[in-house]
Design a protein around this motif. Structure first.
Motif, PDB file in Angstrom:
ATOM      1  N   VAL A  72      45.022  27.633  47.657  1.00 60.49           N
ATOM      2  CA  VAL A  72      43.713  27.000  47.799  1.00 60.49           C
ATOM      3  C   VAL A  72      42.746  27.840  48.640  1.00 60.49           C
ATOM      4  O   VAL A  72      41.558  27.550  48.690  1.00 60.49           O
ATOM      5  CB  VAL A  72      43.850  25.583  48.408  1.00 60.49           C
ATOM      6  N   GLN A  73      43.257  28.884  49.299  1.00 62.18           N
ATOM      7  CA  GLN A  73      42.373  29.793  50.040  1.00 62.18           C
ATOM      8  C   GLN A  73      41.490  30.622  49.123  1.00 62.18           C
ATOM      9  O   GLN A  73      40.430  31.111  49.542  1.00 62.18           O
ATOM     10  CB  GLN A  73      43.200  30.806  50.856  1.00 62.18           C
ATOM     11  N   LEU A  74      41.944  30.851  47.904  1.00 67.16           N
ATOM     12  CA  LEU A  74      41.408  31.959  47.109  1.00 67.16           C
ATOM     13  C   LEU A  74      39.892  31.961  46.909  1.00 67.16           C
ATOM     14  O   LEU A  74      39.252  32.997  47.150  1.00 67.16           O
ATOM     15  CB  LEU A  74      42.126  32.029  45.761  1.00 67.16           C
ATOM     16  N   PRO A  75      39.275  30.884  46.463  1.00 70.70           N
ATOM     17  CA  PRO A  75      37.823  30.995  46.250  1.00 70.70           C
ATOM     18  C   PRO A  75      37.088  31.438  47.508  1.00 70.70           C
ATOM     19  O   PRO A  75      36.220  32.330  47.451  1.00 70.70           O
ATOM     20  CB  PRO A  75      37.428  29.581  45.823  1.00 70.70           C
ATOM     21  N   ALA A  76      37.459  30.873  48.642  1.00 67.30           N
ATOM     22  CA  ALA A  76      36.767  31.217  49.881  1.00 67.30           C
ATOM     23  C   ALA A  76      37.051  32.659  50.296  1.00 67.30           C
ATOM     24  O   ALA A  76      36.147  33.387  50.716  1.00 67.30           O
ATOM     25  CB  ALA A  76      37.179  30.266  50.997  1.00 67.30           C
ATOM     26  N   LEU A  77      38.304  33.098  50.176  1.00 65.68           N
ATOM     27  CA  LEU A  77      38.637  34.462  50.570  1.00 65.68           C
ATOM     28  C   LEU A  77      37.947  35.488  49.684  1.00 65.68           C
ATOM     29  O   LEU A  77      37.491  36.530  50.160  1.00 65.68           O
ATOM     30  CB  LEU A  77      40.150  34.679  50.537  1.00 65.68           C
ATOM     31  N   VAL A  78      37.880  35.202  48.394  1.00 64.99           N
ATOM     32  CA  VAL A  78      37.167  36.121  47.486  1.00 64.99           C
ATOM     33  C   VAL A  78      35.689  36.185  47.868  1.00 64.99           C
ATOM     34  O   VAL A  78      35.094  37.271  47.941  1.00 64.99           O
ATOM     35  CB  VAL A  78      37.340  35.697  46.021  1.00 64.99           C
ATOM     36  N   ASP A  79      35.095  35.044  48.115  1.00 63.57           N
ATOM     37  CA  ASP A  79      33.671  35.022  48.485  1.00 63.57           C
ATOM     38  C   ASP A  79      33.418  35.824  49.760  1.00 63.57           C
ATOM     39  O   ASP A  79      32.478  36.624  49.832  1.00 63.57           O
ATOM     40  CB  ASP A  79      33.206  33.577  48.695  1.00 63.57           C
ATOM     41  N   ILE A  80      34.252  35.618  50.758  1.00 67.84           N
ATOM     42  CA  ILE A  80      34.051  36.320  52.029  1.00 67.84           C
ATOM     43  C   ILE A  80      34.291  37.820  51.861  1.00 67.84           C
ATOM     44  O   ILE A  80      33.554  38.648  52.410  1.00 67.84           O
ATOM     45  CB  ILE A  80      34.977  35.732  53.118  1.00 67.84           C
ATOM     46  N   ALA A  81      35.312  38.173  51.072  1.00 72.14           N
ATOM     47  CA  ALA A  81      35.608  39.595  50.851  1.00 72.14           C
ATOM     48  C   ALA A  81      34.442  40.297  50.159  1.00 72.14           C
ATOM     49  O   ALA A  81      34.002  41.377  50.590  1.00 72.14           O
ATOM     50  CB  ALA A  81      36.882  39.730  50.020  1.00 72.14           C
ATOM     51  N   VAL A  82      33.939  39.681  49.108  1.00 76.10           N
ATOM     52  CA  VAL A  82      32.837  40.308  48.361  1.00 76.10           C
ATOM     53  C   VAL A  82      31.571  40.354  49.210  1.00 76.10           C
ATOM     54  O   VAL A  82      30.868  41.376  49.265  1.00 76.10           O
ATOM     55  CB  VAL A  82      32.583  39.554  47.037  1.00 76.10           C
ATOM     56  N   ARG A  83      31.292  39.252  49.877  1.00 75.18           N
ATOM     57  CA  ARG A  83      30.092  39.205  50.714  1.00 75.18           C
ATOM     58  C   ARG A  83      30.161  40.256  51.830  1.00 75.18           C
ATOM     59  O   ARG A  83      29.171  40.914  52.153  1.00 75.18           O
ATOM     60  CB  ARG A  83      29.945  37.797  51.295  1.00 75.18           C
ATOM     61  N   THR A  84      31.347  40.446  52.396  1.00 71.48           N
ATOM     62  CA  THR A  84      31.508  41.448  53.456  1.00 71.48           C
ATOM     63  C   THR A  84      31.347  42.856  52.909  1.00 71.48           C
ATOM     64  O   THR A  84      30.729  43.711  53.548  1.00 71.48           O
ATOM     65  CB  THR A  84      32.890  41.298  54.124  1.00 71.48           C
ATOM     66  N   ALA A  85      31.904  43.117  51.734  1.00 72.34           N
ATOM     67  CA  ALA A  85      31.771  44.447  51.129  1.00 72.34           C
ATOM     68  C   ALA A  85      30.302  44.792  50.916  1.00 72.34           C
ATOM     69  O   ALA A  85      29.871  45.932  51.168  1.00 72.34           O
ATOM     70  CB  ALA A  85      32.540  44.507  49.809  1.00 72.34           C
ATOM     71  N   TYR A  86      29.515  43.820  50.451  1.00 71.10           N
ATOM     72  CA  TYR A  86      28.078  44.055  50.254  1.00 71.10           C
ATOM     73  C   TYR A  86      27.342  44.185  51.585  1.00 71.10           C
ATOM     74  O   TYR A  86      26.539  45.103  51.781  1.00 71.10           O
ATOM     75  CB  TYR A  86      27.470  42.917  49.440  1.00 71.10           C
ATOM     76  N   ALA A  87      27.624  43.256  52.495  1.00 71.29           N
ATOM     77  CA  ALA A  87      26.863  43.227  53.744  1.00 71.29           C
ATOM     78  C   ALA A  87      27.134  44.448  54.614  1.00 71.29           C
ATOM     79  O   ALA A  87      26.220  44.998  55.230  1.00 71.29           O
ATOM     80  CB  ALA A  87      27.179  41.949  54.514  1.00 71.29           C
ATOM     81  N   ARG A  88      28.387  44.865  54.665  1.00 68.63           N
ATOM     82  CA  ARG A  88      28.759  45.990  55.533  1.00 68.63           C
ATOM     83  C   ARG A  88      28.880  47.297  54.774  1.00 68.63           C
ATOM     84  O   ARG A  88      29.264  48.318  55.359  1.00 68.63           O
ATOM     85  CB  ARG A  88      30.062  45.665  56.262  1.00 68.63           C
ATOM     86  N   ARG A  89      28.545  47.254  53.491  1.00 68.45           N
ATOM     87  CA  ARG A  89      28.553  48.466  52.667  1.00 68.45           C
ATOM     88  C   ARG A  89      29.875  49.202  52.824  1.00 68.45           C
ATOM     89  O   ARG A  89      29.932  50.361  53.230  1.00 68.45           O
ATOM     90  CB  ARG A  89      27.392  49.376  53.040  1.00 68.45           C
ATOM     91  N   GLY A  90      30.970  48.511  52.479  1.00 63.66           N
ATOM     92  CA  GLY A  90      32.271  49.126  52.663  1.00 63.66           C
ATOM     93  C   GLY A  90      33.340  48.456  51.830  1.00 63.66           C
ATOM     94  O   GLY A  90      33.062  47.785  50.835  1.00 63.66           O
TER      95      GLY A  90
END
Length: 588
Positions: free
Chosen positions: A136-154
C-alpha cells in the motif's frame, strides 16, 4: 487475474507520463516484468544487453526530452551495473528513476544468493532512496520519488522485494498501530517559480550595464533559453562562450559566440576569459576554474537554478537564483543597449581566424585520415535538426570544434562525469524519443567496444541510429594526458590487429562499412545516413593526431617535450603530424 502490487507501481508511472522503461529482466524483478507485460499497451519495455546501458539510456532520454528517464534492473549484480549511468545523471542533474528488485522479505539479512543492500549502495547516487516494505506504500513512494527526481534534478531509487511485487496490490498485512493511514498523494509536480527576485535582477543589471569588456558563459542549464541568451548578448555587445554540454545553447555560426571553453575549447574563448571585466554565467556551474578569470580580475554575475551552486566556482558579486529563460526575460528590460561594439568586433575577428584554422585541419588530402575531416563530413551531410551524441575522449575535442550546431541540431555527451561509453546508449534512447530525427553517435573505438552489444539493441528495436567510429586503436585522450604530464605513453595503445566494427554491424543486420582512406569517408557516411535502419561506419584515423588545447601553456609544452625525451615510441609520427597540422593552418 488478481491485480499485483507491481501493477500499482507501473500504473503510477503511467500517470506521471512515463511511456518507456529501459532494462533487463531477472529473477529479482519477475513481478515487475509481469506488470509491464500486463500494461504493455501503455509502457514500452526496451530490452537492452547491459544494465549500464539501460541507465545511460534513461539519462539520455532525460537530457533530450526534459522528462523523467526510467531504468530497471534485477537484484544484486543487475542493480550494481546501473551505477555508472546513474552517476552520469546525478552529476549532470538529470531526473532519472532507477527501479530494482531484491530478495524476498523472508530471507533478507541471511546472506541469500545475490543479496546486496541496493538501498545502501545507492545512498550516494540517489536523492531519494527507498525499499518498499508494504504494497500500500507504492502510490505514495512513486509520487515522492518522481517528484524528488524532478525537484532536485537527480536520481531517485526504489527497490522492491520479490514477494511484495506479486502480492495483491491492496494487501496491507500489518496491523496499523495508532492513527496511521498511508498518504493519498497525487501524480503531479509543480516546478518552483523561475523568475528571480526583483532586487537581485536590479543588482545584476547594474553590474552588467557598467561592463566595458563583457563576456557571457552559458551551459546546459540554458539550452532552452537560446533566444534570450542572444538577446542579452545583442544588448551588451558581449561575446558568448559555451561549455561543452551547453554547445547547443547558441548556434556555432552565431556572430556572438567564441565557441567552447577549457581543454576542448577555443583560443578566442581563453583570450576572452583573460580580458573580460564582467563575466555573466548563465545556466552553468563550470568546474574547471583554471579557465575562468582569476579571482578579483572580473566582476561576476551568475544566474543559476540551484541556490547551492550559485557562487561556488568563483567569487561572485551578484548570485541570482532562477531559471535561465525566465530570469533572462525578466532581466532584459533592465539592460542598457551598448553602442560600442569594438570589444565584440575584436572577438569576432579572432573567431574568424580560429574557424579558418579549424577548416584547414579538415583537409581530405591528409593520410592517415584526419579525425577532423571525418567530423567535417558528418557536419556537411547531416540534417539541420540532427542530434549528435558523443563519448568522452579525443572525439569530444573533434566534435566540439568541427560539429556545427545550427538550426535545430542537438549535441549531448557525459558532462561532469565524463565517462566513456554513453554515446551509443544515448543515441538509442534519443532515437526512440524522436523517431523522425536523424540521430548520430560519434564515438571512439574504446568507448564503443565497452557497450557495442547495444548496436544489436538498436537493430532489434528497429531504431535507425547512425554510428561513426573514430578508430585510432587507442585510448587517445589518455595518451595525450600522459604526454602533457611528461610521462612516456603506457597502456594506451591496443595491440594489433585493429578491430573492424563494421563486421559486427553487418552481423546484427545493419549497414556496416570499414573506411581506411579519406576518399572513402564521404561515400560511406552518405550511404549510412541514407540507410533505412541502424548503420555504422568504422573509420581508421590517424592515431597520432593531437587534441591540442586552444592555447598551449608553457608548462604543457615543456611536459610534452619531456615525454619525447623520455623515449616516446611514436615521436616521429607525432612530430610529423604536428608539423603537417602547422603547415596546413599556414598554407590554406
Amino acid at each position: 487475474m488478481a491485480r499485483i502490487a507491481a501493477e500499482s507501481l507501473i500504473e503510477r508511472l503511467v500517470e506521471w507520463g512515463v511511456d518507456t522503461v529501459f532494462g533487463i529482466p531477472g529473477d529479482g524483478i519477475n513481478g515487475i516484468m509481469e506488470a509491464l507485460r500486463r500494461h504493455r499497451d501503455r509502457v514500452r519495455f526496451v530490452l537492452v544487453h547491459h544494465e549500464e546501458a539501460a541507465a545511460f539510456m534513461a539519462t539520455g532520454h532525460a537530457k533530450a526530452t526534459g522528462r523523467l528517464g526510467v531504468c530497471l534492473a534485477t537484484s544484486g549484480p543487475g542493480g550494481i551495473h546501473l551505477l555508472n549511468g546513474l552517476y552520469d545523471a546525478k552529476l549532470d542533474h538529470m531526473p532519472v528513476l532507477a527501479i530494482t528488485g531484491t530478495q524476498e522479505t523472508s530471507v533478507l539479512g541471511t546472506a541469500y544468493q545475490q543479496e546486496v543492500r541496493l538501498d545502501r549502495l545507492f545512498d550516494d547516487v540517489a536523492e531519494y532512496n527507498m525499499m518498499v516494505t508494504n504494497p500500500v506504500q507504492l502510490p505514495a513512494l512513486v509520487d515522492i520519488a518522481v517528484r524528488t527526481a524532478y525537484a532536485r534534478r537527480g536520481v531517485a531509487h526504489l527497490t522492491m522485494p520479490n514477494d511484495l511485487q506479486v502480492a495483491e496490490a491492496d494487501a496491507d498485512p500489518w496491523k496499523q498501530v495508532g492513527p496511521v493511514r498511508p498518504p493519498a498523494t497525487s501524480a503531479r509536480y509543480l516546478s518552483p517559480p523561475g523568475v528571480p527576485r526583483r532586487e537581485d535582477l536590479e543588482r545584476a543589471a547594474e553590474v552588467l550595464n557598467t561592463a566595458e569588456r563583457p563576456a557571457i558563459l552559458v551551459g546546459a542549464g540554458a539550452l532552452h533559453a537560446r533566444e534570450e541568451v542572444l538577446a542579452v548578448a545583442g544588448l551588451l555587445a558581449a561575446p558568448v562562450v559555451k561549455t561543452l554540454p551547453g554547445k547547443a545553447v547558441v548556434p556555432d555560426d552565431s556572430p556572438y559566440t567564441t565557441g567552447g571553453i577549457g581543454l576542448l575549447g577555443t583560443r578566442p574563448s581563453e583570450d576572452l576569459m583573460d580580458d573580460a571585466d564582467v563575466l555573466f554565467m548563465v545556466g552553468t556551474n563550470f568546474p574547471y576554474t583554471k579557465y575562468l578569470p582569476e579571482p578579483g580580475r572580473a566582476r561576476v554575475v551568475q544566474l543559476e537554478a540551484d541556490p547551492t551552486r550559485a557562487g561556488t566556482r568563483i567569487p561572485t558579486d551578484v548570485p541570482v537564483v532562477g531559471d535561465a529563460k525566465e530570469g533572462l526575460r525578466a532581466l532584459l528590460p533592465l539592460l542598457n543597449r551598448r553602442t560600442d561594439t569594438e570589444h565584440l568586433s575584436k572577438y569576432q575577428d579572432k573567431m574568424a581566424k580560429w574557424r579558418a584554422d579549424m577548416d584547414a585541419l579538415e583537409s581530405a588530402g591528409r593520410d592517415p585520415v584526419a579525425p577532423q575531416y571525418v567530423v567535417s563530413v558528418l557536419d556537411d551531410l547531416a540534417a539541420d535538426d540532427a542530434i549528435m551524441t558523443c563519448d568522452s575522449g579525443t572525439i569530444a575535442t573533434w566534435a566540439a570544434r568541427h560539429w556545427t550546431v545550427r538550426d535545430g541540431r542537438g549535441f549531448y555527451l557525459s558532462g561532469n562525469l565524463a565517462t566513456m561509453a554513453p554515446g551509443l546508449p544515448y543515441a538509442i534512447a534519443m532515437q526512440h524519443a524522436f523517431p523522425g530525427r536523424q540521430v548520430i553517435a560519434y564515438v571512439g573505438d574504446g568507448g564503443f567496444a565497452m557497450l557495442m552489444a547495444e548496436f544489436l539493441t538498436a537493430a532489434r528495436h528497429g531504431l535507425p541510429i547512425k554510428v561513426v567510429i573514430n578508430n585510432n586503436n587507442a585510448l587517445g585522450q589518455i595518451l595525450w594526458e600522459q604526454m602533457v604530464l611528461g610521462y612516456p605513453e603506457h597502456g594506451v595503445r591496443f595491440p594489433e590487429p585493429e578491430p573492424d566494427f563494421s563486421a559486427w554491424a553487418r552481423t546484427c543486420g545493419g549497414f556496416g562499412a570499414k573506411v581506411a582512406t579519406a576518399g572513402e569517408v564521404a561515400p560511406a557516411i552518405r550511404q549510412a545516413l541514407a540507410h533505412d535502419g541502424p548503420a555504422l561506419v568504422d573509420v581508421s584515423v590517424n592515431p597520432n593526431e593531437p587534441p591540442m588545447p586552444g592555447r598551449v601553456t608553457y608548462e604543457q609544452a615543456t611536459k610534452f617535450a619531456q615525454a619525447f625525451l623520455k623515449g616516446q615510441p611514436h615521436k616521429a609520427a607525432i612530430a610529423t603530424t604536428l608539423f603537417k597540422d602547422r603547415i596546413q593552418r599556414l598554407g590554406d
